[in-house]
Design a protein around this motif. Structure first.
Motif, PDB file in Angstrom:
ATOM      1  N   UNK A  15      44.874  13.095  55.123  1.00  0.00           N
ATOM      2  CA  UNK A  15      43.609  14.715  54.370  1.00  0.00           C
ATOM      3  C   UNK A  15      43.109  13.457  54.069  1.00  0.00           C
ATOM      4  N   UNK A  16      41.764  13.013  54.204  1.00  0.00           N
ATOM      5  CA  UNK A  16      40.957  12.496  52.847  1.00  0.00           C
ATOM      6  C   UNK A  16      39.593  12.916  52.686  1.00  0.00           C
ATOM      7  N   UNK A  17      39.401  13.881  52.503  1.00  0.00           N
ATOM      8  CA  UNK A  17      38.350  14.681  52.058  1.00  0.00           C
ATOM      9  C   UNK A  17      36.845  12.939  51.407  1.00  0.00           C
ATOM     10  N   UNK A  18      37.326  12.710  50.818  1.00  0.00           N
ATOM     11  CA  UNK A  18      36.560  11.964  50.213  1.00  0.00           C
ATOM     12  C   UNK A  18      36.025  10.282  50.867  1.00  0.00           C
ATOM     13  N   UNK A  19      34.348   9.843  50.306  1.00  0.00           N
ATOM     14  CA  UNK A  19      34.439   8.878  50.883  1.00  0.00           C
ATOM     15  C   UNK A  19      34.550   8.078  49.476  1.00  0.00           C
ATOM     16  N   UNK A  20      35.308   7.011  49.825  1.00  0.00           N
ATOM     17  CA  UNK A  20      35.149   5.703  49.058  1.00  0.00           C
ATOM     18  C   UNK A  20      35.030   4.334  49.456  1.00  0.00           C
ATOM     19  N   UNK A  21      34.032   3.656  48.297  1.00  0.00           N
ATOM     20  CA  UNK A  21      33.319   3.102  49.109  1.00  0.00           C
ATOM     21  C   UNK A  21      33.310   1.597  47.793  1.00  0.00           C
ATOM     22  N   UNK A  52      25.508   3.850  55.080  1.00  0.00           N
ATOM     23  CA  UNK A  52      26.541   4.202  55.197  1.00  0.00           C
ATOM     24  C   UNK A  52      26.531   5.488  54.556  1.00  0.00           C
ATOM     25  N   UNK A  53      25.398   6.655  53.951  1.00  0.00           N
ATOM     26  CA  UNK A  53      25.182   8.302  53.934  1.00  0.00           C
ATOM     27  C   UNK A  53      25.173   8.070  55.664  1.00  0.00           C
ATOM     28  N   UNK A  54      24.221   7.614  56.277  1.00  0.00           N
ATOM     29  CA  UNK A  54      23.925   8.102  57.645  1.00  0.00           C
ATOM     30  C   UNK A  54      24.637   7.891  58.617  1.00  0.00           C
ATOM     31  N   UNK A  55      25.857   7.388  58.468  1.00  0.00           N
ATOM     32  CA  UNK A  55      26.613   6.723  59.361  1.00  0.00           C
ATOM     33  C   UNK A  55      27.929   8.396  58.934  1.00  0.00           C
ATOM     34  N   UNK A  56      27.870   8.363  57.865  1.00  0.00           N
ATOM     35  CA  UNK A  56      29.278   9.643  57.776  1.00  0.00           C
ATOM     36  C   UNK A  56      28.170  11.001  58.029  1.00  0.00           C
ATOM     37  N   UNK A  57      27.343  10.723  58.082  1.00  0.00           N
ATOM     38  CA  UNK A  57      26.680  12.240  58.101  1.00  0.00           C
ATOM     39  C   UNK A  57      26.659  12.486  59.461  1.00  0.00           C
ATOM     40  N   UNK A  58      26.241  11.194  61.128  1.00  0.00           N
ATOM     41  CA  UNK A  58      26.470  11.511  61.758  1.00  0.00           C
ATOM     42  C   UNK A  58      27.547  11.558  62.133  1.00  0.00           C
ATOM     43  N   UNK A  59      28.710  11.444  61.917  1.00  0.00           N
ATOM     44  CA  UNK A  59      30.520  12.023  62.660  1.00  0.00           C
ATOM     45  C   UNK A  59      31.122  13.203  61.572  1.00  0.00           C
ATOM     46  N   UNK A  65      31.532  13.548  58.761  1.00  0.00           N
ATOM     47  CA  UNK A  65      32.546  13.343  57.428  1.00  0.00           C
ATOM     48  C   UNK A  65      33.917  12.860  58.814  1.00  0.00           C
ATOM     49  N   UNK A  66      33.793  12.491  59.611  1.00  0.00           N
ATOM     50  CA  UNK A  66      35.067  12.081  60.055  1.00  0.00           C
ATOM     51  C   UNK A  66      35.551  11.203  59.887  1.00  0.00           C
ATOM     52  N   UNK A  67      35.643  10.147  58.898  1.00  0.00           N
ATOM     53  CA  UNK A  67      36.249   9.087  58.193  1.00  0.00           C
ATOM     54  C   UNK A  67      36.228   8.058  59.059  1.00  0.00           C
ATOM     55  N   UNK A 111      32.065   6.089  66.382  1.00  0.00           N
ATOM     56  CA  UNK A 111      31.228   7.150  66.035  1.00  0.00           C
ATOM     57  C   UNK A 111      29.855   5.981  64.873  1.00  0.00           C
ATOM     58  N   UNK A 112      30.707   5.940  64.170  1.00  0.00           N
ATOM     59  CA  UNK A 112      30.004   5.557  62.966  1.00  0.00           C
ATOM     60  C   UNK A 112      29.340   3.736  63.387  1.00  0.00           C
ATOM     61  N   UNK A 113      29.679   3.183  63.970  1.00  0.00           N
ATOM     62  CA  UNK A 113      29.048   2.082  64.196  1.00  0.00           C
ATOM     63  C   UNK A 113      27.935   2.187  64.721  1.00  0.00           C
ATOM     64  N   UNK A 114      28.131   3.078  66.531  1.00  0.00           N
ATOM     65  CA  UNK A 114      26.960   3.867  67.601  1.00  0.00           C
ATOM     66  C   UNK A 114      25.750   4.652  65.576  1.00  0.00           C
ATOM     67  N   UNK A 115      26.223   5.151  65.284  1.00  0.00           N
ATOM     68  CA  UNK A 115      25.617   5.384  64.094  1.00  0.00           C
ATOM     69  C   UNK A 115      24.502   4.563  63.177  1.00  0.00           C
ATOM     70  N   UNK A 116      25.337   3.308  62.773  1.00  0.00           N
ATOM     71  CA  UNK A 116      24.552   2.662  61.970  1.00  0.00           C
ATOM     72  C   UNK A 116      24.060   1.596  62.565  1.00  0.00           C
ATOM     73  N   UNK A 117      24.119   1.631  64.322  1.00  0.00           N
ATOM     74  CA  UNK A 117      23.796   0.348  65.047  1.00  0.00           C
ATOM     75  C   UNK A 117      21.867   1.481  65.334  1.00  0.00           C
ATOM     76  N   UNK A 118      21.617   2.567  64.841  1.00  0.00           N
ATOM     77  CA  UNK A 118      20.658   3.801  64.644  1.00  0.00           C
ATOM     78  C   UNK A 118      19.572   2.804  63.821  1.00  0.00           C
ATOM     79  N   UNK A 119      20.160   2.456  62.876  1.00  0.00           N
ATOM     80  CA  UNK A 119      19.338   2.764  60.969  1.00  0.00           C
ATOM     81  C   UNK A 119      18.671   3.434  61.043  1.00  0.00           C
TER      82      UNK A 119
END
Lengths: 306, 321, 395
Positions: free
Chosen positions: C24-30, C311-318, C320-322, C327-335
């Motif tokens: 149940x991760x509600x948090x992004x850890x970088x 990273x923000x753009x990717x997390x936003x695109x999915x 928050x479903x980390x 989905x995140x790969x696809x989002x990042x590829x769009x830059x």
């Protein structure tokens, strides 16, 4: 290869040599007399460069900064000696190497706290920049000539102090028989502190001279320190004469190696092989030289008498 | 065989290390396996250094060289597709021994400060050599794509299997160095350290003993290098940097010079301290960022006031002098 | 065992193994790995400052989630970098590892991270190994491939019809790569190629050789402290007026304060500059100065800022479903974020396809102040790196 270039490279080698000598002299004195291996000698070089640069910026006068920088390094050296190194004289080399290794970490980080991790700005004063026309074809940077001049002057001064003064007599006596010197009622502790401070000031002098042409940054001492060790080992540890000879040999070999090894190799090897081997060999040349010297003369070229 | 209290403690320590994988697994914290594995690899290197530095009185300031040679032996064979661990590790041992023989034959003739400096200079030479070896990545180093393979006997990709292998080698080397030190060979070595003239007088020339110890120590450190490159899965000339040699010496003296358990204690203390000091983000930034300042101070204090190292805190006495 | 002792032991063990629940991760850890100690810490500091600024701009929330940043110090050692990465992955269970200055540290860290199924967002090192065969769908970079920058300089010098070039670089892998990249686009006459010792402090011998060969122009690569010494000595030797000096990664916002006028007139190529005119960059440079005592950020900082935005753009695109890595790969590829370099796209190896500019060190806006880098012209538009063709990744 033309003669002008060879002459210019010889001056470059001489300049590097005297710079190494300023560092080596202090290190070898401290070793010869107190039997102390001081890895933190490079840290004092760094302190000299930082203090002079700092005072140059705040006072605006290079000459004043040089004096303050020298005095400051002397002070730092004496405090270090009193606080940490004094108890190490009777210890074995291992303890000395480790404790002074600790001092390197300490000083590098302290400088980073005081002045930041980035290199700080330092420059040559206007009256020392520019070039000198030596012959019709050979012109050489004035500042580097000044370094050569100061280095040679220090060498003469050291020779005079060690061989002609009472302090020098004590230094020589201390190097060959410590117990006897103190039995004769000489305050040996004071002598040690003076010698250490003197060595520190020489390191500081090297540091302040190099500040304007090298990068003044934490860790700058270690880049040159290992070469200085090569110098004193080749020359014979504890011997000022050895340090002078060793410094000039290492300065010349390193400079001429960097300049002429690749073109020379290219005459016997293919250009690509020379391109690959030249720089690699030039980097290793002084270590190779040291191994050869030690293989034949394990005590260096000019072993001290003790 | 009657064990001294110290031996019991060392055995208990090794048992404790053996218990780490299941415990870490239970708590879902496999990271500690990596951390301790690295500690033990450096402990192996420190054991090898202790042999010559502690018992032989030879202050090698270039021991990182063999870490590098061991690593390069494995890395270079792997580069050409030879992943057989037996072959790789044998080469690591042989190559380190040969390099140690070459360096030792010159440096063991010298002593004191000359010995310190010449070992340092040789390691610098090897370091620059590593940087200029373009085929093997030069300064960038290269990845070890496949870890050493031991014909299915042990899989180094299995974190806990690798862990136990390192532990076993550490235990074996501790035992080996203990045996060596107490053998006739070790006694001559120690005698030559404490009084060279007397050793000569009773008919032993120290040189061959010193050289042999130097070679054995180099070969042992080569094993640590082979382990390190497998641990990191990465080969770099940085393994031979002179500060590494300094760190190895620090481990030996911090743990307690010329003691069996010293190298292990020292490696653990230094690397765990480093990890704690730099990971202390609870402290203000300017404090934990300057951990090298404290490390430097600690180093000076240890040398000045606790020179017998951590091992002297253990009960019993290993020093016979 | 006494009871208090037993309790203490239990507490200690629990503390040592303190975990955050993996569920149940509600948090992004970088985890951000860079060099924070030692002389090279100056680069890491600029990167960290920029990461913090990016977080400020995002309201301390990446992709709208609560965010925790863990900084790690690699000490410029590959094995330490790897250990820090392992600690971040296994102990802190981060969702993204980012940062990394050095190619050798990156080559040790990136495989560790991607093999664990975690994203590696590089914000500086771009070794060719990771651009070619070693490309990976979990690896993205917001910087460049090492060769791109010298390629731009090679292209510029080729187009400008410059000839008789003298090349200098330190004798190590990156130095050789820079010269190779340069020569990929520069086809004119090369007088000599000189490699100096890594970490060398004095270049007087090499400068004397240089003068004796009388080239028309000089191209060098001297990063960090080596660059500072080289520039000082180059000016002091009076070569500045004699042989125009072109370089890559030698003069930047971190080294200019240490060399000041000795940098004046220096020509560099780069993908970014503080004076690049786009809203994202102006906001970044302006707020950086406000937050950090009027300092200019460097390109290291700009890339790190972009890393957080990516990273923000990717997390936003999915939303928050980390766990939705695809989905995140696809989002990042769009830059799909406002990069400080302006709009760019990703090549199929996840390295940017971007513009490169010619920059010149000119007198700063304040009299007596430090010189600044100013864009002169675009050398490449949408420049791809040379290794992407070896990358087998399919989008």
């Amino acid at each position: 290869m033309n003669l002008v270039l060879i002459a210019e490279q010889t001056l470059n080698g001489l300049q590097l040599g005297v710079m190494l000598f300023l560092l080596a002299a202090g290190l070898t004195l401290v070793f010869g007399i107190m039997n102390l291996v001081n890895l933190a000698h490079g840290a004092l070089y760094m302190v000299g460069a930082y203090l002079t640069t700092y005072f140059h910026q705040t006072t605006g006068s290079f000459a004043l900064a040089v004096l303050l920088g020298l005095a400051g390094t002397l002070l730092v050296g004496i405090v270090t000696e009193l606080v940490a190194l004094r108890t190490l004289y009777e210890r074995d080399h291992l303890d000395q190497v480790l404790a002074t290794f600790g001092l390197i970490l300490f000083f590098n980080e302290l400088v980073a706290i005081l002045w930041g991790r980035a290199a700080i700005y330092s420059t040559i004063p206007d009256y020392l920049s520019g070039h000198v026309q030596i012959t019709a074809q050979l012109r050489y940077p004035l500042y580097r000539l000044v370094i050569i001049g100061i280095g040679l002057a220090v060498a003469v001064l050291l020779w005079w102090v060690v061989s002609r003064t009472r302090l020098g007599m004590l230094i020589r006596a201390g190097a060959s028989n410590r117990a006897m010197v103190s039995a004769l009622g000489i305050n040996i502790r004071l002598l040690y502190t003076i010698v250490f401070g003197f060595g520190a000031a020489l390191a500081g002098l090297a540091g302040l001279l190099s500040g304007p042409i090298y990068a003044v940054q934490p860790g700058m001492g270690e880049l040159i320190l290992i070469q200085v060790f090569v110098v004193i080992v080749i020359g014979g540890i504890g011997s000022i004469r050895g340090a002078f000879a060793g410094a000039l040999i290492v300065g010349m070999v390193d400079t001429l190696g960097r300049a002429f090894l690749k073109p020379t190799l290219a005459t016997v090897l293919s250009p690509t092989a020379a391109d690959a081997a030249g720089p690699a060999m030039a980097s290793m040349l002084i270590y190779l030289l040291m191994a050869v010297v030690l293989a034949f003369r394990p005590e260096g070229l000019f072993p001290s008498r003790s | 065989m009657a064990f001294s209290p110290r031996t019991w403690i060392l055995l208990a320590l090794l048992l404790l290390l053996a218990a780490v994988p299941p415990v870490a697994d239970y708590f879902g914290q496999p990271f500690y396996l990596d951390l301790l594995r690295r500690v033990m690899i450096f402990a192996i290197a420190a054991v090898s250094l202790n042999l010559i530095l502690g018992y032989g009185g030879m202050v090698s300031f270039g021991h990182a060289a063999y870490l590098g040679i061991g690593a390069y032996a494995v890395g270079i064979l792997a580069h050409y597709g030879i992943n057989n661990g037996w072959l790789q590790w044998s080469l690591a041992i042989v190559a380190s021994a040969l390099v140690a023989a070459a360096i030792g034959s010159i440096s063991a003739r010298t002593s004191g400060i000359y010995f310190i400096m010449i070992t340092l200079a040789f390691t610098q030479m090897l370091y620059y050599l590593g940087i200029s070896l373009e085929e093997y990545g030069g300064d960038d180093g290269m990845q070890l794509k496949v870890r050493s393979q031991f014909s299915g006997l042990i899989d180094l990709n299995d974190a806990s299997a690798f862990y136990y292998l390192v532990l076993a080698i550490l235990a074996a080397f501790l035992y080996l160095s203990r045996r060596l030190v107490n053998s006739r060979f070790g006694l001559v070595l120690q005698a030559a350290r404490s009084n060279e003239a007397r050793t000569r007088a009773i008919g032993f020339s120290p040189y061959p003993y010193r050289l042999a110890a130097f070679i054995i120590s180099g070969a042992m450190c080569g094993v640590a290098g082979a382990l390190l490159v497998n641990h990191t899965a990465y080969l770099t000339p940085e393994f031979m940097n002179w500060t590494r040699s300094g760190e190895l010496m620090f481990m030996v003296i911090l743990g307690g010079i010329a003691t069996t358990s010293g190298p292990l204690l020292g490696a653990a203390a230094l690397l765990l301290l480093e990890d704690v000091l730099q990971g202390w983000s609870v402290l203000p930034k300017w404090l934990h960022e300057h951990w090298q300042l404290y490390l430097g101070v600690i180093l000076v204090l240890v040398v000045l006031f606790a020179r017998r190292g951590l091992a002297s805190l253990l009960p019993g006495n290993e020093h016979h002098d | 065992m006494h009871k208090p002792t037993a309790t203490l032991m239990a507490v200690l063990i629990a503390a040592a193994f303190a975990t955050t629940p993996a569920f149940a991760q509600q948090k992004v850890k970088i985890g951000f790995i860079t060099t924070l100690s030692g002389p090279q810490g100056v680069i890491g500091n600029d990167m960290r400052n920029s990461v913090e600024l990016a977080l400020d701009h995002l309201g301390r929330k990446i992709g709208g989630l609560e965010t925790e940043l863990i900084y790690g110090d690699d000490q410029v050692k590959p094995d330490v970098g790897k250990q820090v990465a392992e600690e971040m992955l296994k102990k802190h269970q981060v969702n993204f590892v980012s940062g990394v200055i050095w190619s050798n540290v990156m080559l040790a860290v990136a495989p560790t991270v991607t093999q664990a199924g975690t994203f590696m967002i590089g914000t500086n090192a771009g070794p060719h190994q990771l651009a070619g065969e070693g490309c990976n769908e979990l690896f993205f970079t917001t910087s460049w491939q090492n060769d791109q920058t010298p390629e731009a300089m090679g292209k510029y010098m080729q187009d400008a019809g410059l000839n008789d070039v003298y090349l200098m670089a330190p004798n190590y892998a990156a130095g050789k790569d820079m010269i190779t990249g340069f020569k990929r686009y520069f086809k004119g006459k090369i007088v000599d190629e000189v490699y100096t010792r890594l970490g060398q402090t004095d270049y007087q011998a090499e400068l004397s050789q240089l003068r004796s060969k009388s080239p028309k122009v000089v191209f060098v690569f001297y990063p960090g402290g080596m660059g500072i010494q080289f520039l000082k000595q180059y000016s002091e030797a009076g070569l500045r007026g004699q042989f125009p000096l072109y370089s890559v990664y030698t003069v930047d916002e971190l080294s200019i304060p240490a060399v000041k006028h000795a940098a004046l007139g220096q020509l560099e190529t780069r993908y970014w500059s503080p004076d690049l005119k786009n809203p994202a960059n102006q906001k970044f440079v302006g707020d950086y100065g406000k937050k950090y005592a009027g300092k200019l950020p460097s390109f290291y900082g700009a890339q790190s800022y972009d890393g957080m935005m990516l990273i923000d753009s990717a997390v936003r695109a999915v939303k928050g479903n980390l766990s939705d890595k695809k989905g995140m790969i696809a989002a990042m590829r769009k830059a799909n974020f406002n990069s400080t370099r302006g709009k760019f796209t990703y090549n199929q190896n996840h390295f940017p396809i971007q513009n490169f500019y010619l920059l010149k060190a000119v007198a700063g806006p304040t009299p007596g102040g430090d010189p600044v880098m100013a864009i002169q012209k675009a050398v490449f538009t949408n420049h791809k790196d040379a290794y992407a063709k070896d990358c087998k990744m399919k989008w």
